[in-house]
Write an enzyme that holds these catalytic residues in place. Structure first.
Site, PDB file in Angstrom:
ATOM      1  N   ASP A 107       0.844  -1.182   0.000  1.00 34.34           N
ATOM      2  CA  ASP A 107       0.000   0.000   0.000  1.00 34.34           C
ATOM      3  C   ASP A 107       0.890   1.246   0.000  1.00 34.34           C
ATOM      4  O   ASP A 107       1.857   1.341   0.768  1.00 34.34           O
ATOM      5  CB  ASP A 107      -0.890  -0.026   1.245  1.00 34.34           C
ATOM      6  CG  ASP A 107      -1.862   1.119   1.291  1.00 34.34           C
ATOM      7  OD1 ASP A 107      -2.736   1.185   0.408  1.00 34.34           O
ATOM      8  OD2 ASP A 107      -1.761   1.946   2.215  1.00 34.34           O
ATOM      9  N   GLU A 115       1.609   0.280  -4.926  1.00 33.86           N
ATOM     10  CA  GLU A 115       1.157   1.580  -5.421  1.00 33.86           C
ATOM     11  C   GLU A 115       2.353   2.530  -5.459  1.00 33.86           C
ATOM     12  O   GLU A 115       2.831   2.973  -4.417  1.00 33.86           O
ATOM     13  CB  GLU A 115       0.078   2.147  -4.497  1.00 33.86           C
ATOM     14  CG  GLU A 115      -1.219   1.351  -4.494  1.00 33.86           C
ATOM     15  CD  GLU A 115      -2.247   1.954  -3.572  1.00 33.86           C
ATOM     16  OE1 GLU A 115      -3.349   2.273  -4.039  1.00 33.86           O
ATOM     17  OE2 GLU A 115      -1.953   2.119  -2.373  1.00 33.86           O
TER      18      GLU A 115
END
Length: 875
Positions: free
Chosen positions: A473, A510
């Site tokens: 993340d 990400e």
């Protein structure tokens, strides 16, 4: 900026800033034992004043003299964001005082003509300098030797640390070289609850405090994370039957991975055929509708299931008896009503649902998904989940969230790291406050021991839980070096020594570029452009936006794209512009999708829609290069994920209102195909093949089961509905969606937008045919840019390209993506006279419309039905 538009951060219900009257300014940064940098200081002598660690109020008892100096080249490289601030050199006579000074109150002071200046001091740099070399080699948490545990915690600034074990206090020993406190126990410690009692100066409290804190390296917990447990993950009693000999599906290179993103609770909570709804054990229910669907996807070519956070998080009561439920008859309310979301919101913070992006203990399975959150059931059942997925032909990916924590400071019981070493584990801004650009208290993996925690945690999941991949993340908030250290540590794992092949573990994340670290302000980030060539993939937002249209935060959600009817099936929204503007934007979108189909390669050369010879990097994406990958596998293709509206919901907004459900389903498959048939890895949100909806909710992190649950059998519908894909469950929660309600209400109230079972099943079957083609055709797994350049081309690209149609030639295949509402013919003169036929998996496949696609050998013409992706193979 490029990438930032892909971001949809969940607000965190428990992340709280320190109240302003308690917050201390810390503009001085002690970056190593020789240097202090002080924003706003004058170029004059200064000092650090420190208090006796034994004094609760931290009254000054010593000083460290500072003289004006400069940063060395090495220091400037390590702290680029500090290069413009005044630097001070620690007097060599006082350097030996550092270890003592760091364990009490510490302030920087300077006397100037305007009076005395005082500020707090940030400590991470000097702590790393003094202790990092030894501490990074320490074994932390519970470590067993010969059945006896040693418990160890890094707390270099603590005055004392004791172990609270099963209600009694055990002293711990401090190693002065590493700052690690440890206690060796007896065999009967196994299974006992424990916490650390850490007595430490807390700057934001303004006093010495004693915190009772769980172990950041805990391997097991009691319910609601109240206590850590002394547990050996290698204990045979925690291994389910067959664990040691677990046979996994054959690994695939990352560039061939096809991934389903799935939430543990979503998967089964409303599956009436599951014996363990909402639990890890649901993945062992081989006969359930959900598991049967996953097996079908695996048989078609899906390789991995990506689980949203399944580590211990803070936002859900772990005991089912403590979880509240909405008190309304939600199924009886109108499809476009405000009342469902109003009712769900009343229990949202105390129900059993959250995405889980609020980490509490990074290396313990979440207890709310276990049959019993108290003890080691969560360990055993997580392992059984991995077994169940592996047995169904799927490898397991974990979504990991090391970029922030649930809380920081001294007052919140969900603050673990900061109550052990205050001010160290989190990234501090220039004034000493905690950075929150990630939505919560941001961590600092650039600091030695936070970076070590990341690596150690990932290795534990890989070794002890046999996890096959990790999705990071907000990976751009990590240093590139930290993520590469994870890769190196995994690569060192071998089946003979560790029971797993670490080289087969995939990594992606990400790679967005934003916040206080943006543009490498503090370190070289793990962003899209920097991760190229590392074998670690980043999400490709370029093609995603082109396929869907617009961006996630458009004020008007009706902005169209390639697969949502831009120019070819306009919806009349003013935001799309006139016909000429739509045509121009659509053709540019088609160039972005072409780059995406190559694996988003920077150096791939082709003719764009203007007729120019360009590379992927020369195609513009909001001012940034579209192509950034060095090889297939650097960019992960996707058109929807848990963030933002599901693909079906995005198309509900964007396609013309009267578009029949069957045509919406065909456009869904066209959109999914742009990722499924791309070079490099691809991800889709679980249920997208079944037209999954969240009733237009763009940020469902806390929207409960009503808006989130998957419906594997569309006949399991609320009263009065013939089928259920989740659409029409009421207006989505106001907190993140109210500005879109005027667009949403008429859509949700339209029964024509709710697809029937036949339509849902047809879309899923057509998607699986595409997966089978990808899995069986080697040309979709090319390993290098040179191989892609040689094998892949876009023969219709140029000024005469058909808007809404893409034609891709790939080795012996020709793929036509027809996103228009008309049958389209694509002539490729170079192929005239060559034999091609519709791929057998489509000619004899599930979609009989696709089966009508034809090829005319005499003219090299491929004719494809409306809203269809057809793959032709050379005969």
């Amino acid at each position: 900026m490029a990438g930032a538009a892909a971001l949809a951060l969940p607000p965190h219900p428990r992340a709280q800033a320190v109240p302003s009257d308690r917050r201390t300014t810390a503009e001085a940064q002690w970056i190593d034992r020789t240097t202090v940098v002080w924003k706003g200081a004058r170029s004059a002598a200064a000092q650090l004043e420190f208090g006796d660690p034994a004094d609760r109020d931290g009254r000054p008892t010593g000083r460290i003299r500072l003289t004006p100096g400069t940063l060395t080249p090495a220091e400037r490289a390590a702290y680029p964001h500090l290069t413009g601030y005044p630097a001070f050199t620690v007097d060599p006579r006082d350097r030996a005082l550092a270890a003592t000074a760091l364990r009490g109150r510490l302030v920087a002071t300077q006397r100037t003509a305007d009076g005395p200046r005082t500020t707090g001091v940030q400590l991470p740099g000097v702590l790393d300098d003094l202790y990092g070399t030894r501490a990074r080699r320490a074994a932390l948490g519970p470590v067993f030797h010969g059945g006896r545990p040693t418990l160890a915690v890094w707390a270099p600034t603590a005055r004392t640390v004791a172990l609270e074990l099963a209600g009694r206090r055990v002293p711990m020993h401090r190693d002065g070289a590493s700052g690690v406190w440890s206690a060796r126990g007896e065999r009967d410690w196994t299974g006992q609850p424990y916490r650390y009692l850490v007595t430490v100066w807390a700057p934001d409290a303004g006093r010495t405090v004693t915190n009772a804190v769980t172990d950041p390296y805990a391997t097991a917990l009691t319910a609601d994370s109240a206590r850590s447990l002394v547990v050996d993950l290698a204990d045979p009693r925690l291994a389910p039957e067959g664990w040691a000999a677990l046979r996994k599906p054959a690994p695939v290179p990352l560039r061939r991975a096809r991934i389903q993103e799935l939430h543990v609770r979503d998967f089964s909570i409303e599956d009436r055929t599951s014996h363990h709804p909402g639990q890890y054990l649901a993945f062992t229910d081989t006969g359930s509708a959900g598991m049967r669907h996953l097996k079908a996807l695996a048989a078609a070519g899906t390789t991995h299931v990506h689980l949203l956070p399944a580590f211990d998080f803070s936002s859900v009561p772990e005991r089912r008896a403590d979880q509240q439920r909405p008190a309304c008859d939600l199924a009886a309310l109108p499809a476009g009503s405000e009342r469902q979301q109003e009712c769900v919101a009343k229990t949202a913070d105390r129900d059993g649902y959250n995405w889980g992006y609020d980490p509490l203990h990074y290396t313990v399975p979440e207890g709310s998904y276990a049959s019993d959150p108290d003890g080691t059931a969560r360990t055993v059942e997580f392992r059984r989940m991995v077994q169940g997925l592996n047995g169904s032909g799927l490898r397991t990916v974990m979504d990991v969230v090391y970029n922030h924590t649930a809380a920081a400071g001294q007052d919140d019981p969900h603050s673990v790291l900061d109550r052990i070493v205050p001010g160290y584990y989190h990234r501090l801004l220039d004034d000493g406050t905690v950075a929150t650009s990630t939505c919560c208290a941001g961590t600092a993996p650039e600091h030695t021991m936070m970076g070590k925690l990341v690596v150690d945690s990932v290795v534990t999941w890989a070794k002890q839980y046999k996890v096959d991949g990790f999705r990071f993340d907000l990976m751009g908030h990590h240093p590139k070096a930290n993520v590469l250290a994870v890769r190196k540590a995994l690569d060192a794992l071998t089946p003979a020594r560790d029971g797993v092949d670490g080289k087969s573990v995939i990594l992606y994340g990400e790679g967005w570029n934003f916040g206080e670290v943006a543009d490498d302000a503090r370190f070289v980030q793990a962003t899209q452009r920097h991760m190229a060539g590392t074998g670690i993939a980043t999400f490709n937002d370029r093609a995603r936006d082109a396929v869907r249209g617009g961006g996630p935060f458009d004020a008007d959600p009706r902005v169209q794209g390639f697969a949502s009817g831009l120019y070819t099936d306009p919806n009349s929204a003013p935001a799309n512009g006139d016909s000429a503007a739509q045509r121009a934007r659509l053709l540019h979108y088609q160039d972005l999708i072409k780059v995406g189909l190559t694996g988003n390669l920077a150096d791939y050369a082709f003719t764009d829609t203007a007729g120019r010879r360009v590379t992927g990097a020369q195609i513009d994406y909001d001012g940034a290069p579209a192509g950034y990958a060095a090889a297939p596998g650097d960019a992960l293709a996707y058109v929807d994920a848990h963030d933002n509206e599901t693909l079906y919901d995005a198309l509900a907004y964007k396609l013309p209102p009267g578009t029949p459900a069957a045509d919406r389903a065909r456009m869904q498959v066209v959109a999914l195909a742009t990722a499924a048939l791309a070079q490099g890895p691809a991800l889709s949100q679980a249920g997208s093949d079944l037209l999954r909806s969240k009733s237009l909710d763009r940020n469902s992190f806390n929207s409960g089961d009503w808006f989130n649950a998957l419906h594997w059998q569309c006949t399991d519908a609320p009263r009065g509905a013939a089928a259920d894909n989740g659409f029409g469950r009421g207006l989505p929660p106001a907190a993140d969606n109210k500005d879109k309600w005027p667009y949403a209400k008429p859509l949700l109230a339209d029964p024509a937008l709710r697809p029937d079972c036949a339509t849902q099943n047809a879309a899923s079957a057509a998607y699986r045919d595409l997966l089978r083609i990808h899995a069986t055709e080697p040309a979709f797994g090319l390993a290098t840019t040179a191989a892609v350049q040689s094998a892949l081309s876009f023969p219709r690209s140029g000024p005469d390209e058909t808007p809404g149609v893409l034609t891709m030639r790939l080795a012996d295949l020709v793929v036509v993506f027809n996103a228009t509402p008309q049958r389209q013919a694509q002539t490729v003169p170079a192929l005239t006279g060559r034999r091609y036929a519709l791929h057998p998996l489509q000619a004899h496949g599930a979609d009989r419309t696709t089966a009508t696609a034809t090829y005319d050998r005499a003219f090299g013409t491929f004719t494809v039905p409306p809203r269809t992706v057809a793959v032709f193979r050379r005969g």
